[in-house]
Design a protein around this motif. Structure first.
Motif, mmCIF file in Angstrom:
data_model
loop_
_atom_site.group_PDB
_atom_site.id
_atom_site.type_symbol
_atom_site.label_atom_id
_atom_site.label_comp_id
_atom_site.label_asym_id
_atom_site.label_seq_id
_atom_site.Cartn_x
_atom_site.Cartn_y
_atom_site.Cartn_z
ATOM 1 N N ARG A 143 0.845 -1.192 0.000
ATOM 2 C CA ARG A 143 0.000 0.000 0.000
ATOM 3 C C ARG A 143 0.882 1.244 0.000
ATOM 4 O O ARG A 143 1.994 1.253 0.543
ATOM 5 C CB ARG A 143 -0.923 0.012 1.221
ATOM 6 C CG ARG A 143 -1.869 -1.180 1.277
ATOM 7 C CD ARG A 143 -2.840 -1.081 2.444
ATOM 8 N NE ARG A 143 -3.662 -2.277 2.557
ATOM 9 C CZ ARG A 143 -4.760 -2.513 1.846
ATOM 10 N NH1 ARG A 143 -5.175 -1.592 0.963
ATOM 11 N NH2 ARG A 143 -5.445 -3.621 2.005
ATOM 12 N N GLY A 144 0.385 2.286 -0.620
ATOM 13 C CA GLY A 144 1.115 3.537 -0.669
ATOM 14 C C GLY A 144 0.163 4.697 -0.830
ATOM 15 O O GLY A 144 -1.067 4.542 -0.791
ATOM 16 N N LYS A 145 0.737 5.871 -1.034
ATOM 17 C CA LYS A 145 -0.070 7.073 -1.178
ATOM 18 C C LYS A 145 -0.399 7.281 -2.648
ATOM 19 O O LYS A 145 0.502 7.378 -3.480
ATOM 20 C CB LYS A 145 0.696 8.279 -0.633
ATOM 21 C CG LYS A 145 -0.114 9.560 -0.626
ATOM 22 C CD LYS A 145 0.677 10.694 0.011
ATOM 23 C CE LYS A 145 -0.136 11.980 0.019
ATOM 24 N NZ LYS A 145 0.611 13.101 0.639
ATOM 25 N N PRO A 146 -1.686 7.322 -3.021
ATOM 26 C CA PRO A 146 -2.037 7.533 -4.425
ATOM 27 C C PRO A 146 -1.796 8.987 -4.831
ATOM 28 O O PRO A 146 -1.709 9.888 -3.988
ATOM 29 C CB PRO A 146 -3.525 7.185 -4.469
ATOM 30 C CG PRO A 146 -4.017 7.511 -3.090
ATOM 31 C CD PRO A 146 -2.881 7.205 -2.158
ATOM 32 N N GLY A 147 -1.702 9.201 -6.134
ATOM 33 C CA GLY A 147 -1.522 10.572 -6.587
ATOM 34 C C GLY A 147 -1.255 10.650 -8.078
ATOM 35 O O GLY A 147 -1.331 9.662 -8.817
ATOM 36 N N HIS A 148 -0.905 11.860 -8.513
ATOM 37 C CA HIS A 148 -0.661 12.123 -9.929
ATOM 38 C C HIS A 148 0.706 11.575 -10.337
ATOM 39 O O HIS A 148 1.698 11.733 -9.607
ATOM 40 C CB HIS A 148 -0.729 13.629 -10.194
ATOM 41 C CG HIS A 148 -0.945 13.968 -11.630
ATOM 42 N ND1 HIS A 148 0.030 13.842 -12.581
ATOM 43 C CD2 HIS A 148 -2.052 14.425 -12.284
ATOM 44 C CE1 HIS A 148 -0.447 14.208 -13.758
ATOM 45 N NE2 HIS A 148 -1.724 14.576 -13.599
ATOM 46 N N GLY A 149 0.752 10.962 -11.500
ATOM 47 C CA GLY A 149 1.975 10.335 -11.960
ATOM 48 C C GLY A 149 3.102 11.297 -12.269
ATOM 49 O O GLY A 149 4.257 10.880 -12.405
ATOM 50 N N SER A 150 2.815 12.597 -12.361
ATOM 51 C CA SER A 150 3.863 13.566 -12.677
ATOM 52 C C SER A 150 4.560 14.122 -11.451
ATOM 53 O O SER A 150 5.582 14.815 -11.582
ATOM 54 C CB SER A 150 3.250 14.730 -13.481
ATOM 55 O OG SER A 150 2.349 15.477 -12.658
ATOM 56 N N PHE A 151 4.030 13.824 -10.245
ATOM 57 C CA PHE A 151 4.614 14.376 -9.028
ATOM 58 C C PHE A 151 5.731 13.470 -8.509
ATOM 59 O O PHE A 151 5.877 12.318 -8.905
ATOM 60 C CB PHE A 151 3.545 14.524 -7.945
ATOM 61 C CG PHE A 151 2.438 15.485 -8.278
ATOM 62 C CD1 PHE A 151 2.566 16.396 -9.320
ATOM 63 C CD2 PHE A 151 1.258 15.494 -7.525
ATOM 64 C CE1 PHE A 151 1.556 17.291 -9.617
ATOM 65 C CE2 PHE A 151 0.243 16.383 -7.821
ATOM 66 C CZ PHE A 151 0.387 17.280 -8.877
ATOM 67 N N LEU A 152 6.508 14.015 -7.570
ATOM 68 C CA LEU A 152 7.475 13.190 -6.849
ATOM 69 C C LEU A 152 6.735 12.345 -5.811
ATOM 70 O O LEU A 152 5.877 12.847 -5.093
ATOM 71 C CB LEU A 152 8.498 14.079 -6.147
ATOM 72 C CG LEU A 152 9.400 14.927 -7.054
ATOM 73 C CD1 LEU A 152 10.273 15.834 -6.210
ATOM 74 C CD2 LEU A 152 10.245 14.030 -7.950
ATOM 75 N N HIS A 153 7.108 11.064 -5.739
ATOM 76 C CA HIS A 153 6.414 10.161 -4.797
ATOM 77 C C HIS A 153 7.435 9.247 -4.130
ATOM 78 O O HIS A 153 8.136 8.487 -4.800
ATOM 79 C CB HIS A 153 5.355 9.313 -5.514
ATOM 80 C CG HIS A 153 4.079 10.040 -5.787
ATOM 81 N ND1 HIS A 153 3.047 10.104 -4.880
ATOM 82 C CD2 HIS A 153 3.693 10.781 -6.849
ATOM 83 C CE1 HIS A 153 2.057 10.827 -5.386
ATOM 84 N NE2 HIS A 153 2.426 11.250 -6.582
ATOM 85 N N GLU A 154 7.509 9.313 -2.828
ATOM 86 C CA GLU A 154 8.382 8.416 -2.072
ATOM 87 C C GLU A 154 7.621 7.230 -1.487
ATOM 88 O O GLU A 154 8.230 6.328 -0.922
ATOM 89 C CB GLU A 154 9.055 9.190 -0.939
ATOM 90 C CG GLU A 154 9.970 10.297 -1.433
ATOM 91 C CD GLU A 154 10.619 11.058 -0.291
ATOM 92 O OE1 GLU A 154 10.259 10.761 0.877
ATOM 93 O OE2 GLU A 154 11.467 11.920 -0.558
ATOM 94 N N ASP A 155 6.304 7.252 -1.608
ATOM 95 C CA ASP A 155 5.468 6.196 -1.013
ATOM 96 C C ASP A 155 4.639 5.550 -2.118
ATOM 97 O O ASP A 155 3.420 5.700 -2.173
ATOM 98 C CB ASP A 155 4.572 6.801 0.071
ATOM 99 C CG ASP A 155 3.807 5.735 0.859
ATOM 100 O OD1 ASP A 155 4.246 4.573 0.843
ATOM 101 O OD2 ASP A 155 2.774 6.073 1.463
ATOM 102 N N ASN A 156 5.319 4.831 -3.004
ATOM 103 C CA ASN A 156 4.701 4.258 -4.207
ATOM 104 C C ASN A 156 4.472 2.768 -4.006
ATOM 105 O O ASN A 156 5.435 1.993 -3.841
ATOM 106 C CB ASN A 156 5.597 4.512 -5.421
ATOM 107 C CG ASN A 156 4.938 4.127 -6.729
ATOM 108 O OD1 ASN A 156 4.378 3.048 -6.847
ATOM 109 N ND2 ASN A 156 5.032 4.994 -7.718
ATOM 110 N N ALA A 157 3.224 2.329 -4.018
ATOM 111 C CA ALA A 157 2.898 0.914 -3.774
ATOM 112 C C ALA A 157 3.521 0.008 -4.828
ATOM 113 O O ALA A 157 3.979 -1.103 -4.512
ATOM 114 C CB ALA A 157 1.383 0.730 -3.740
ATOM 115 N N VAL A 158 3.544 0.446 -6.073
ATOM 116 C CA VAL A 158 4.098 -0.387 -7.147
ATOM 117 C C VAL A 158 5.589 -0.605 -6.922
ATOM 118 O O VAL A 158 6.107 -1.718 -7.090
ATOM 119 C CB VAL A 158 3.835 0.250 -8.522
ATOM 120 C CG1 VAL A 158 4.498 -0.571 -9.626
ATOM 121 C CG2 VAL A 158 2.337 0.369 -8.779
ATOM 122 N N THR A 159 6.300 0.455 -6.554
ATOM 123 C CA THR A 159 7.736 0.329 -6.308
ATOM 124 C C THR A 159 8.015 -0.609 -5.144
ATOM 125 O O THR A 159 8.890 -1.482 -5.222
ATOM 126 C CB THR A 159 8.340 1.712 -6.011
ATOM 127 O OG1 THR A 159 8.070 2.583 -7.107
ATOM 128 C CG2 THR A 159 9.842 1.608 -5.811
#
Length: 438
Positions: free
Chosen positions: A211-227
């Motif tokens: 699980r992670g924080k959902p959001g827009h694919g263009s933003f920076l994300h450190e909490d990515n469920a896929v990763t």
């Protein structure tokens, strides 16, 4: 004009007709086909010669099973269960040189999905059962014949359901024989060993979820469920579990050493197993636990980071390794990935000894005087897992004398699955002798 009347005459026709009934099991109950039609076919063949047959659904519509019992001479002896499954894995006709549900008999083979897994054994069993009834054969003890649904998806709608809900069907059964054993491996010009399955790795299909924080694919994300999931799946899929030699595998290696003179040093066991040719794929998978990722699912749009990602991993666990295996898995997954079992079936290991094992060897020698029998562990699983829960001693014994150059292991769930006609006839004769003397 009359059709074939002896077991050996019938078996090829039976196998071909069974293959022509598409019993593909996708694992999704809504898309499973053919099991009921196959069960009705089997029931008709058994009823025709006088068996009292029970046909029943196992917890879901059209997931159909067939049972009958042949009374033996000694009612006080434990009964023998002879079991086979009617379902097969799917097949893509575009990949085959013959249609996978044609049941074609050509070039000395019966072709089609299920030819070795396991409509060959089902056909042999029906042929022998019919002969016994026609000829008034009374075996030494009761024989229960069972033809089952859903083995290819773990047996939830077949053996598992029946053991839990209809244990009366197996009343008195103390031993069982089923698939993936009794086939030959040619070692020399006139030296053949027949591998009897006396152990199976456990099946543990595991669903992983991050699980992670959902959001827009263009933003920076450190909490990515896929990763998170991808990293955990890669760690698990690339991990090598420790080498473990179980009693069954050690017996196999010791007897192969005596028969061939080959050495199997533990510091290069997998390399030395390669000397066994195609069989090494089966045996090599029984010296370690395995965890193979098979399914991934995440997201619904290219520019949306999803809140969850899931994977399915096919785990196969050696006897006695369940707790240690889970500890290693949890260390590899880390704290950000949870796991749950989709299917969990335990390992099975039965000592390779006793009167039933001796009867298998004796029956093989009646048709192949040079036959040697040795135990082995199956890297996959069968319905024996369910029957072991009822206290039965379980073995794989579907006897086939195979051509030396046939890559038998590759035919299971493979393209152009086929079984030699003369191997089917050989197996029918051996099974006949075995059941008369077991």
């Amino acid at each position: 004009m009359t059709g074939p009347t002896t077991a050996e005459d019938e078996v090829v026709q039976l196998a071909s007709e069974l293959i022509r009934i598409d019993t593909s099991n996708t694992g999704d109950p809504d898309t499973v086909v053919g099991e009921q039609e196959a069960a009705e076919y089997v029931a008709a063949k058994l009823s025709e010669v006088g068996y009292e047959v029970e046909v029943l659904e196992s917890g879901a519509p059209r997931r159909t099973n067939v049972f009958c019992r042949l009374k033996g001479a000694d009612p006080d002896r434990g009964a023998l269960l002879v079991h086979g499954h009617l379902d097969v894995v799917p097949a893509d006709p575009d990949e085959w040189s013959v249609h996978p549900f044609s049941g074609a008999v050509q070039d000395g083979y019966v072709w089609g999905r299920g030819a070795v897994d396991m409509k060959d054994m089902v056909a042999m069993t029906i042929a022998v059962a019919r002969r016994f009834k026609r000829d008034g054969v009374v075996p030494p003890r009761d024989i229960v014949f069972a033809f089952l649904a859903d083995e290819e998806a773990g047996g939830k709608y077949g053996a598992q359901w029946l053991v839990k809900n209809r244990p009366d069907l197996f009343e008195g059964c103390t031993e069982a024989v089923g698939e993936v054993g009794g086939f030959s491996l040619t070692l020399g010009e006139d030296q053949r060993v027949y591998l009897i399955e006396s152990a199976e790795k456990g099946i543990a299909w595991m669903r992983l979820r991050a699980r992670g924080k959902p959001g827009h694919g263009s933003f920076l994300h450190e909490d990515n469920a896929v990763t998170k999931l991808a990293e955990a799946v890669a760690r698990l899929g690339n991990h090598t579990f420790p080498l473990v030699i179980t009693d069954t595998v050690r017996q196999f290696l010791d007897q192969m050493r005596e028969l061939t003179g080959l050495e199997f040093p533990e510091d290069d066991l997998e390399g030395s197993l390669a000397k066994l040719g195609p069989l090494s794929r089966i045996i090599g998978a029984t010296v370690r636990d395995t965890a193979n990722p098979t399914m991934l699912q995440a997201g619904y749009k290219a520019n949306v980071i999803p809140s969850t990602a899931e994977a399915v991993v096919d785990c196969r666990v050696l006897p006695g390794r369940q707790e240690a295996f889970l500890r290693e898995v949890d260390e590899l997954l880390g704290p950000d990935v949870s796991r749950e079992w989709v299917t969990e079936l335990p390992p099975v290991e039965t000592p390779f000894e006793g009167a039933l094992v001796e009867a298998m060897a004796a029956a093989l020698r009646t048709e192949d005087p040079q036959a040697k029998t040795i135990p082995y562990m199956l890297s996959g699983g069968t319905d024996a897992k369910s029957f072991a829960d009822l206290g039965m001693r379980c073995y794989g014994f579907a006897p086939l004398r195979l051509p030396p150059d046939l890559d038998f292991a590759s035919l299971f769930h493979g393209i152009d699955e086929r079984v030699p006609v003369d191997a089917l006839q050989f197996g029918t004769r051996v099974l006949d002798t075995f059941l008369r003397n077991s």
